[in-house]
Structure formats: C-alpha cells, structure tokens
Design a protein around this motif. Structure first.
Motif, PDB file in Angstrom:
ATOM      1  N   ALA A 109     -23.361 -89.432 -80.805  1.00 12.28           N
ATOM      2  CA  ALA A 109     -23.043 -90.630 -80.008  1.00 12.28           C
ATOM      3  C   ALA A 109     -21.569 -91.015 -80.070  1.00 12.28           C
ATOM      4  O   ALA A 109     -21.103 -91.819 -79.258  1.00 12.28           O
ATOM      5  N   SER A 110     -20.831 -90.460 -81.019  1.00 13.50           N
ATOM      6  CA  SER A 110     -19.435 -90.873 -81.239  1.00 13.50           C
ATOM      7  C   SER A 110     -18.565 -90.722 -79.996  1.00 13.50           C
ATOM      8  O   SER A 110     -17.883 -91.650 -79.588  1.00 13.50           O
ATOM      9  N   VAL A 111     -18.561 -89.521 -79.425  1.00 13.32           N
ATOM     10  CA  VAL A 111     -17.658 -89.241 -78.295  1.00 13.32           C
ATOM     11  C   VAL A 111     -18.013 -90.100 -77.070  1.00 13.32           C
ATOM     12  O   VAL A 111     -17.121 -90.748 -76.505  1.00 13.32           O
ATOM     13  N   PRO A 112     -19.293 -90.169 -76.650  1.00  5.69           N
ATOM     14  CA  PRO A 112     -19.559 -90.992 -75.462  1.00  5.69           C
ATOM     15  C   PRO A 112     -19.357 -92.488 -75.686  1.00  5.69           C
ATOM     16  O   PRO A 112     -18.973 -93.201 -74.757  1.00  5.69           O
ATOM     17  N   ILE A 113     -19.582 -92.982 -76.914  1.00  8.56           N
ATOM     18  CA  ILE A 113     -19.321 -94.409 -77.157  1.00  8.56           C
ATOM     19  C   ILE A 113     -17.816 -94.672 -77.062  1.00  8.56           C
ATOM     20  O   ILE A 113     -17.365 -95.626 -76.421  1.00  8.56           O
ATOM     21  N   LEU A 114     -17.015 -93.784 -77.672  1.00  6.88           N
ATOM     22  CA  LEU A 114     -15.564 -93.990 -77.625  1.00  6.88           C
ATOM     23  C   LEU A 114     -15.054 -93.872 -76.185  1.00  6.88           C
ATOM     24  O   LEU A 114     -14.209 -94.662 -75.749  1.00  6.88           O
ATOM     25  N   LEU A 115     -15.592 -92.918 -75.431  1.00  5.52           N
ATOM     26  CA  LEU A 115     -15.169 -92.764 -74.034  1.00  5.52           C
ATOM     27  C   LEU A 115     -15.454 -94.055 -73.261  1.00  5.52           C
ATOM     28  O   LEU A 115     -14.608 -94.537 -72.488  1.00  5.52           O
ATOM     29  N   ASP A 116     -16.617 -94.626 -73.483  1.00  8.18           N
ATOM     30  CA  ASP A 116     -16.990 -95.878 -72.813  1.00  8.18           C
ATOM     31  C   ASP A 116     -16.055 -97.020 -73.250  1.00  8.18           C
ATOM     32  O   ASP A 116     -15.562 -97.787 -72.418  1.00  8.18           O
ATOM     33  N   ASN A 117     -15.782 -97.107 -74.558  1.00  7.14           N
ATOM     34  CA  ASN A 117     -14.881 -98.162 -75.073  1.00  7.14           C
ATOM     35  C   ASN A 117     -13.488 -98.047 -74.450  1.00  7.14           C
ATOM     36  O   ASN A 117     -12.886 -99.028 -74.025  1.00  7.14           O
ATOM     37  N   VAL A 118     -12.986 -96.809 -74.406  1.00  9.75           N
ATOM     38  CA  VAL A 118     -11.641 -96.554 -73.906  1.00  9.75           C
ATOM     39  C   VAL A 118     -11.550 -96.922 -72.422  1.00  9.75           C
ATOM     40  O   VAL A 118     -10.575 -97.514 -71.958  1.00  9.75           O
ATOM     41  N   LYS A 119     -12.602 -96.607 -71.693  1.00  4.82           N
ATOM     42  CA  LYS A 119     -12.663 -96.934 -70.260  1.00  4.82           C
ATOM     43  C   LYS A 119     -12.681 -98.463 -70.095  1.00  4.82           C
ATOM     44  O   LYS A 119     -11.949 -99.002 -69.274  1.00  4.82           O
TER      45      LYS A 119
END
Ligand code: ACO
Length: 322
Positions: free
Chosen positions: A283-293
């Motif tokens: 879940a790390s990468v998609p959560i960070l991608l969402d946060n960054v967006k």
C-alpha cells in the motif's frame, strides 16, 4: 495504446499510534525508531479490515477518475495480508463496489506488489484486452507482526491505496518498467503460512509472524533500488535529471536518502509519508502517490518514477508521464 493513471485514492485506519505510544507497550523509544527509520507514527486497524480499507481507497480512486465501478474491466489487488484465503481480496472489493463486469484477482509481491499489479494491468490495457482497470495495494500488516518483537513491529502500519488506469490514445502514461526477483535471498524477510496438516501429518506449530534480517534488507535496497530506477529511466529514453518526482516504497528514510544520494538528486524530489504511516508494504506506493497528487505536486507532463522493493526478494521501477 498508452496506459494512464486516471485517478487515485487511499485510506488508513482511524487509530494513529505514535512511537511514544509504543514505548508504553514495549522496550523502545521515539528516539530509537525515529533516528533509525524516520517513522514517527503508524495507523493500526481496530475496526477496519484489509477489505474495508481497500474498498474505501477504491471508491476514492473511482471518484477521482470520474468513472463508475460498472465501467471497470479488471481489478488487481496486491496484498500479503488478505482477510481470507478465499475468496481473494480483489473479488471482495468487486462485491463491495459492485464492479459486476470486472475480472478480479490478487497478486503477492510484498512491497513491490502495487508496481507488479500496475505492470500486469498495463499488459491487458496496451494489448486492447481491457479498457479500465483498478489496481489496489492494501494491507493490515499489524496482524502478522509479533508484538513482542520490537525489531519488526515498530516499522509497519496498515492502510490501502488504489489507482484507476485506462487505455488512452493520448501520449504519455507508462513509459517504461523494469522488474526483478531473487528467491535465493528470500528468507531475509519472511512470514510462514500454515504448515501442512492433514490425516497423514499432524502439525501443531504456532502461528508464524514476520521475521527480518534488517541489515540484509537495507543492503539489498540501497543497491538494487537505484540500479532499477536507472534502468527504467534509460529504457524510457530519459535521464535521471528529467524526472520530477521519485515515489518510492516507504520502508525507511535512510534508504530513501541513500537512493537520492546515489542518483545525485535532491531530497525535494523524494516525497515521503513514512513519518506518519510507517511501512505499509504493497500500500505504500499508491498511498504516497495519492498524497503527492493531493498536495498539488503533480502536473500534466510531470515525469514520475514509482519504485517498489521488498520480500521475495522483489523489486520494480516504472517511469510515468502524467
Ligand atoms: N527499540 C529499541 N531498540 C531496538 C529496537 C527497538 N524498536 N529494535 C531493535 N533494537 C535494538 C536491538 O535489540 C539491538 O540491541 P543490541 O545491540 O543490544 O543487541 C540494537 O537495537 C541494534 O539492532 P539492529 O537490528 O542491529 O539495528 P539496526 O541499526 O540494524 O536498525 C533497522 C534496524 C532499522 C531495521 C535497520 O536494519 C534497517 O533500516 N533495515 C532496513 C530494513 C527495513 O527497512 N525493513 C522494512 C521492511 S522491508 C521492506 O519494506 C523493503
């Protein structure tokens, strides 16, 4: 056909547990955890499950993409902590969101799982088999932690992230991908499943938990991650300087700093959220991608590297043009 991320979403459990909270439960300290890993807190499931977190992240990604569950052709869920052996997590999410036309299956590639899921979805989309896919990374790692083992349990958290990806004529999207695995070194980060148990063999082994050789994992990551990023960027016909953001698996701040140093890139290009969430594997990468967006760090045309690495051993890097 190009493959573009059309929407992202994420969800974490309500309960936030700080390092100080953990130091009331075990012999550890905020100073030890923070100085070695950068982690300050993590969210742990109390009322939530892997399915409920994955479903929430999926609904948010669909809303962000502006498509309905009905329009999904494919759901891939990456997890090492599904709620059940059967049915799989992707089918559970399919039921919860009502994606009646989708094919749904899980993959397990630990912390590289979301990357491998995205790569698998991309194969279906570029070849014209499907139009819209939902890729999820979701974990409740807290249930496979030995809460008497301070060397592992302080590192991990629970949560889910998701992305809707679609086949598009428009240029951009996924430009390149590299993946790798090394089963020979697999035992440096492991968690046994149930032992064989049937009328011919009796096994009363206690439940197993995550066990890790932290230093071996550290050495693997600081060497393999920059190599795989360089290979993916080269394959995309770009240079490292062309990349605007590096969205890395959030295992440890020191690993990320070391990758940035090896790539001669400033830490500003390496957003992090492990301070709040710890390591949430797939879940790390998609959560960070969402946060960054959501932080407004991505614009049309931004070039982004996604990189995952972890148990298996497995690793993967992908270059995207937003
Ligand atoms: N609190 C206080 N002391 C602790 C804790 C804790 N939570 N955990 C371990 N210690 C103690 C150990 O008992 C040991 O004490 P001793 O010297 O008296 O025996 C001491 O701290 C040092 O232990 P090490 O394991 O050698 O600590 P190290 O400096 O290697 O740091 C760490 C451990 C942070 C895990 C480091 O190896 C690391 O960053 N590894 C990378 C692996 C990683 O990030 N894994 C995440 C999952 S994998 C993935 O997602 C890719």
């Amino acid at each position: 056909m190009n493959v573009k991320i059309k929407g992202t979403g994420s969800a974490v459990p309500k309960k936030c547990v700080t390092n100080d909270d953990l130091s009331m439960l075990m012999d550890t300290s905020d100073e030890w955890i923070r100085s070695r890993t950068g982690i300050e807190s993590r969210h742990l499931a109390v009322e939530e499950t892997t399915t409920s977190l994955a479903t929430e992240a999926a609904k948010r990604a669909l809303a962000d993409a502006g498509i309905t569950a009905d329009e999904l052709d494919l759901i891939i869920a990456a997890t090492v902590t599904p709620d059940r052996f059967l049915p799989n997590l992707a089918c559970e999410v399919q039921r919860e969101i009502g994606a009646q036309h989708a094919v749904a299956f899980d993959i397990n590639a630990a912390c590289s799982g979301f990357l491998f899921g995205l790569g698998t979805a991309a194969m279906y989309l570029t070849n014209g088999v499907y139009q819209n896919a939902l890729v999820i990374g979701a974990e409740t790692l807290s249930k496979i932690m030995d809460w008497n083992d301070r060397s592992t349990c302080v590192l991990f958290g629970d949560g889910a992230g998701a992305a809707v990806v679609s086949a598009e004529q428009e240029k951009g999207g996924i430009l390149s991908m590299v993946q790798g695995s090394d089963g020979a070194r697999g035992m440096v980060l492991n968690c046994d499943n149930r032992p064989v148990n049937n009328p011919y063999i009796k096994n009363d082994t206690a439940l197993a938990y995550v066990s890790m050789d932290g230093q071996a994992v550290y050495k693997f990551a600081v060497r393999t991650v920059p190599e795989s990023i360089e290979a993916a960027v080269k394959k995309a016909g770009l240079t490292i300087e062309d990349i605007d953001l590096f969205v890395l698996h959030q295992a440890n701040y020191r690993i990320i700093e070391s990758v940035a140093k090896r790539l001669h890139q400033p830490m500003e290009k390496f957003p992090t959220n492990l301070q709040e969430f710890g390591n949430i594997s797939a879940a790390s990468v998609p959560i960070l991608l969402d946060n960054v967006k959501n932080r407004g760090m991505i614009r049309t045309g931004s070039r982004i590297v996604l990189a995952g690495f972890g148990a298996g051993l497995t690793w993967g890097a992908m270059v995207l043009e937003w």
